[in-house]
Write a protein that holds these residues in place. Sequence first.
Motif, short mmCIF file in Angstrom:
data_model
loop_
_atom_site.label_atom_id
_atom_site.label_comp_id
_atom_site.label_asym_id
_atom_site.label_seq_id
_atom_site.Cartn_x
_atom_site.Cartn_y
_atom_site.Cartn_z
N ILE A 14 -5.07 6.61 0.30
CA ILE A 14 -4.43 5.32 0.55
C ILE A 14 -4.76 4.41 -0.63
O ILE A 14 -5.93 4.18 -0.94
N VAL A 64 -6.81 6.08 10.52
CA VAL A 64 -7.34 5.50 9.29
C VAL A 64 -6.26 4.66 8.61
O VAL A 64 -6.53 3.55 8.12
N ILE A 65 -5.03 5.16 8.59
CA ILE A 65 -3.92 4.40 7.99
C ILE A 65 -3.72 3.09 8.76
O ILE A 65 -3.58 2.02 8.15
N ILE A 101 -8.68 4.83 -1.09
CA ILE A 101 -9.41 5.37 0.06
C ILE A 101 -9.00 6.83 0.20
O ILE A 101 -7.82 7.13 0.41
N ARG A 143 -7.08 -3.48 -3.41
CA ARG A 143 -8.34 -2.74 -3.52
C ARG A 143 -8.47 -2.16 -4.92
O ARG A 143 -7.50 -1.69 -5.49
N ALA A 196 0.86 -1.19 0.00
CA ALA A 196 0.00 0.00 0.00
C ALA A 196 0.89 1.23 0.00
O ALA A 196 2.07 1.17 0.37
N ASP A 253 -5.93 1.45 10.48
CA ASP A 253 -7.06 0.56 10.17
C ASP A 253 -6.78 -0.22 8.88
O ASP A 253 -7.06 -1.42 8.79
N GLU A 254 -6.23 0.45 7.89
CA GLU A 254 -5.93 -0.22 6.62
C GLU A 254 -4.78 -1.22 6.81
O GLU A 254 -4.80 -2.31 6.25
N ARG A 300 -6.23 -4.26 8.39
CA ARG A 300 -6.96 -5.05 7.39
C ARG A 300 -6.01 -5.84 6.52
O ARG A 300 -6.19 -7.04 6.30
N LEU A 301 -4.94 -5.19 6.05
CA LEU A 301 -3.95 -5.88 5.22
C LEU A 301 -3.25 -6.98 6.02
O LEU A 301 -3.00 -8.06 5.51
N SER A 331 -4.14 0.63 -1.92
CA SER A 331 -3.68 -0.70 -1.54
C SER A 331 -3.71 -1.60 -2.77
O SER A 331 -4.62 -1.48 -3.61
#
Length: 108
Positions: free
Chosen positions: A58, A80-81, A67, A63, A36, A83-84, A87-88, A60
């Motif tokens: 962002i 927010v970063i 985002i 995706r 990302a 959170d991504e 997820r990754l 990724s």
Amino acid sequence: VADAKHEGLLVIGFAAETENVIANARAKLSSKRLDAIVANDVTQAGVGFDTATNEVTIISRDRKAPIHVPLMAKTNVADVILDEVVRLRARVKPTASLQPVMQRPRKA
């Protein structure tokens, strides 16, 4: 860092851009073999260095759409970063060398 990449390692890049933000970030995502990239247009007011706020995009690898994170406090952008990244990270199987660290009991 991407040259030393191994299974279980995420590589996230950051790009401070002045033009063609999305196109340049996508090119860096590919050329640097990142998972990302977080890009921002540092020509915008309140964005980038020496400010308390930021606005980022962002991108990724897994995706279809980027985002967009609107202008907000940098601490909120960081959330927010992260959170991504979480997820990754959930999509990446940890290697044997990481498992003992992850299995240690947490300190209260």
